[in-house]
Design an enzyme around this catalytic site. Sequence first.
Site, PDB file in Angstrom:
ATOM      1  CG  LEU A   7      39.534  47.371  43.496  1.00 43.16           C
ATOM      2  CD1 LEU A   7      39.824  48.776  44.013  1.00 43.16           C
ATOM      3  CD2 LEU A   7      40.817  46.716  42.989  1.00 43.16           C
ATOM      4  CB  SER A  12      33.392  58.487  39.515  1.00 39.87           C
ATOM      5  OG  SER A  12      33.354  58.110  38.155  1.00 39.87           O
ATOM      6  CB  SER A 130      26.184  44.439  28.096  1.00 40.81           C
ATOM      7  OG  SER A 130      25.054  44.870  27.336  1.00 40.81           O
ATOM      8  CE1 TYR A 143      29.635  48.273  26.327  1.00 43.58           C
ATOM      9  CE2 TYR A 143      27.575  47.221  25.669  1.00 43.58           C
ATOM     10  CZ  TYR A 143      28.389  47.778  26.650  1.00 43.58           C
ATOM     11  OH  TYR A 143      27.952  47.810  27.951  1.00 43.58           O
TER      12      TYR A 143
END
Length: 281
Positions: A7, A12, A130, A143
């Site tokens: 999964l 996309s 990241s 972030y």
Amino acid sequence: MTPRTALVTGASSGIGRSTAQLLADRGYRVVGTSRDPGKIAAGDRIPNVEYLPLEVGDPDSMRACLVAVGKVDVLVNNAGESQCGPIEEIPAAAIERLFTVNVLGPVQLMQLVLPEMRANRFGRVVMVGSMLASFPVAFRSSYVASKAALRGFTSAARAELQPYGVSLTTVEPGSINTGLSQRRTKYLAQSSPYRSAFDTVLSALDRRESRGIPPEKVAATIVRAVESDRPRSLYAVGSRAPLAFAVRRVLTDGGVSRLANAQHDYHPRRVLRASRGAAPS
């Protein structure tokens, strides 16, 4: 043999799409998620990949997705939001949304698949983080914090699952050329005193990403972690990761901060001099 099921969230585009493609090519049953699979153009759909809707962080959406998928052997938590802005000016609601999408949602999705993985004595969970979690940069605080939290969950919980054949791994990409610059959410007041420095850092960030590694290289690292008999806790790829982490081991936190900010054209002393009316050198 029945192929293992993977999964991949956020499949996309970018890293998610490349990972789904590579796993499908290697014979996995791959389910990719998107907020609205119906909006994925026919030409962007990967043959042999199933697409399901998923709103990361929405408990009902996550449960419905997993019911539709069935048994999950491999979970790649890739979906997320990139956010930037001076910490003084980022709305609290925006930070809360970011942590829901980047941290709480992926962790909750992991929690939902772990019982069956543990019972089956096999599982691979990969969190896409990241390198900014290790090399923080000004105006990316929310972030950076979200990706550091994601790695913290994964690293600490890893030992809990190891006895059951389940591995938790974080893959930290550096600069990647995925077009993320156009989708990054930005917060900056019209009369912000940070505007000049913010614009400089964002320009450097966009420039570095335009020269970054392709998402296929990150996908190859993710698949390597998935297929390893003994996956490592952390993989870093891009932005000269081996050299960067070697340098990090010998620098103080202050040194790491100065190095990371300088890589994005941000120099606090110059900003201070400019704010006092002196021309920066």
